[in-house]
Design an enzyme around this catalytic site. Structure first.
Site, PDB file in Angstrom:
ATOM      1  N   GLY A  53      77.616  82.378  34.751  1.00  0.00           N
ATOM      2  CA  GLY A  53      78.369  83.325  34.096  1.00  0.00           C
ATOM      3  C   GLY A  53      78.504  82.358  32.533  1.00  0.00           C
ATOM      4  N   SER A  54      78.800  83.043  31.481  1.00  0.00           N
ATOM      5  CA  SER A  54      79.369  82.184  30.361  1.00  0.00           C
ATOM      6  C   SER A  54      80.642  82.103  30.497  1.00  0.00           C
ATOM      7  CB  SER A  54      78.781  83.351  29.110  1.00  0.00           C
ATOM      8  OG  SER A  54      77.637  83.637  28.912  1.00  0.00           O
ATOM      9  N   GLY A  55      81.193  81.426  29.669  1.00  0.00           N
ATOM     10  CA  GLY A  55      82.629  80.742  29.750  1.00  0.00           C
ATOM     11  C   GLY A  55      82.741  79.500  30.144  1.00  0.00           C
ATOM     12  N   HIS A  56      81.674  78.744  30.567  1.00  0.00           N
ATOM     13  CA  HIS A  56      81.695  77.403  31.199  1.00  0.00           C
ATOM     14  C   HIS A  56      81.259  76.331  30.037  1.00  0.00           C
ATOM     15  CE1 HIS A  56      82.896  79.243  34.723  1.00  0.00           C
ATOM     16  NE2 HIS A  56      81.428  79.703  34.985  1.00  0.00           N
ATOM     17  N   LYS A 104      74.472  76.932  41.190  1.00  0.00           N
ATOM     18  CA  LYS A 104      75.927  76.664  41.719  1.00  0.00           C
ATOM     19  C   LYS A 104      76.086  77.652  42.912  1.00  0.00           C
ATOM     20  CE  LYS A 104      77.986  77.393  37.912  1.00  0.00           C
ATOM     21  NZ  LYS A 104      76.977  78.151  37.313  1.00  0.00           N
ATOM     22  N   ASP A 109      75.454  84.285  42.147  1.00  0.00           N
ATOM     23  CA  ASP A 109      74.380  83.492  41.668  1.00  0.00           C
ATOM     24  C   ASP A 109      73.407  83.079  42.780  1.00  0.00           C
ATOM     25  OD1 ASP A 109      76.288  82.921  39.699  1.00  0.00           O
ATOM     26  OD2 ASP A 109      76.101  80.933  39.346  1.00  0.00           O
ATOM     27  N   HIS A 218      86.202  79.552  37.661  1.00  0.00           N
ATOM     28  CA  HIS A 218      86.458  80.844  37.024  1.00  0.00           C
ATOM     29  C   HIS A 218      87.732  81.408  37.121  1.00  0.00           C
ATOM     30  CE1 HIS A 218      82.470  80.727  38.989  1.00  0.00           C
ATOM     31  NE2 HIS A 218      81.739  81.333  38.017  1.00  0.00           N
TER      32      HIS A 218
END
Length: 330
Positions: A53-56, A104, A109, A218
């Site tokens: 996911g984006s945001g990391h 991960k 995932d 998250h």
């Protein structure tokens, strides 16, 4: 909610547009949402693909480049990439020596990368996998069975990437990645929640003077809440948890990682306490990183990741790397 965005539904695409403009050494496909090394594939080299996911950020797209990943698949905010993205990335960077997926340990995932690997095999691309599960805080959390994958993902991508750059075969690159994961553990602490653009409000609430111990990346909760303490007290909670799972001795690789909203001055204070703890236990921070590398949007907090080193792992860590998020030796 105040964020520097144009619209909630274009956050990822707009960010990838900026990444492409800032880093012409990368090739960014906005339609498939895959970030490649501009010169991929390289014949005879094992390709490395990761994603999540984006945001990391800078994980994962910020680690595409010489000495690390050949491609990354960004999903929506905190959402796994879809199998079609992963297949596109894998086949595009396949140079005939196979492709390593670095995944991960989150249920979405794992399932999507597994499905993609099967589809790639049908197209004649050999795929191996390293599953990163370094977080010692909880088992069987909201998003995973077993330990979560967090900061050690960076260690795996860098060290496996260095070995792949040297032309090692797929089995060896996968083996070194699995070794790094086995030698690594992480623990995170949150001072505040993050706010996803879609939700527009914090993922969880913390009372004034309270911290969350053992958070995931998250915004998912950790193992417990506790009164906010000093840097020394918070670091020792994290290091005691690591020590319980990974006896610390000798040379270590240490990441003191910001979660996105923590000033660097505070992270260096935390690193000083990590360094002191290691020395008390007969270990040394022989290699270190301090900064925002595996983040959770705007969360205030930090995580500590430690890997026990061998001479070979140290050599590969020191090998040249050139990516938007990590570079030295070139």
């Amino acid at each position: 909610m105040k964020k520097i965005i144009n619209a909630v539904d274009t956050v990822v695409t707009d960010a990838l547009t900026g990444l492409a403009a800032a880093h012409p050494e990368l090739r960014v496909d906005l339609d498939t949402r895959v970030v490649y090394r501009a010169n991929a594939p390289r014949p005879g080299k094992v390709g490395l693909v990761s994603g999540g996911g984006s945001g990391h950020e800078p994980l994962h797209a910020g680690f595409v480049g010489y000495g690390m990943l050949d491609a990354a698949c960004p999903g929506e905010i905190f959402t796994s990439p879809v199998p079609d993205q992963i297949v596109e990335a894998t086949t595009a960077v396949s140079g005939g020596a196979g492709v390593l997926h670095i995944v991960k340990n989150y249920t979405g995932d794992v399932l999507n990368f597994e499905m993609a690997a099967e589809l790639c095999a049908d197209e004649g691309v050999e795929v191996a996998r390293v599953l990163v599960d370094d977080d010692v805080a909880v088992r069987d959390s909201l998003y995973t069975a077993g330990r979560r994958g967090t900061g050690a993902t960076l260690f795996v991508e860098k060290i496996a990437g260095a070995l792949a750059e040297e032309g090692a075969p797929l089995a060896e690159v996968a083996a070194i990645g699995n070794e790094v994961n086995a030698r690594s553990r992480s623990f995170g602490v949150a001072l505040s929640s993050c706010t996803t653009p879609a939700a527009g409000k914090p993922t969880f609430e913390l009372a004034e003077g309270e911290v969350e111990l053992g958070i995931g990346i998250h915004g998912e909760p950790g193992r417990s809440r506790a009164p906010a303490g000093t840097a020394r007290e918070l670091v020792r909670v994290a290091m005691d948890a690591l020590q319980a799972h990974l006896p610390l001795s000798g040379d270590t690789l240490v990441l003191v990682n910001g979660m996105g909203g923590t000033p660097l001055i505070e992270l260096y204070i935390a690193f000083a306490e990590v360094d002191a703890y290691l020395r008390e236990h007969g270990a040394t921070a022989a290699r270190s990183l301090v900064g925002n590398y595996v983040t959770s949007l705007d969360m205030q907090g930090f995580s500590v990741s430690v890997c026990t080193l061998t001479d070979e792992l140290t050599r590969l860590w020191d090998a040249p790397v050139r990516t938007p998020g990590l570079r030295w030796g070139l």
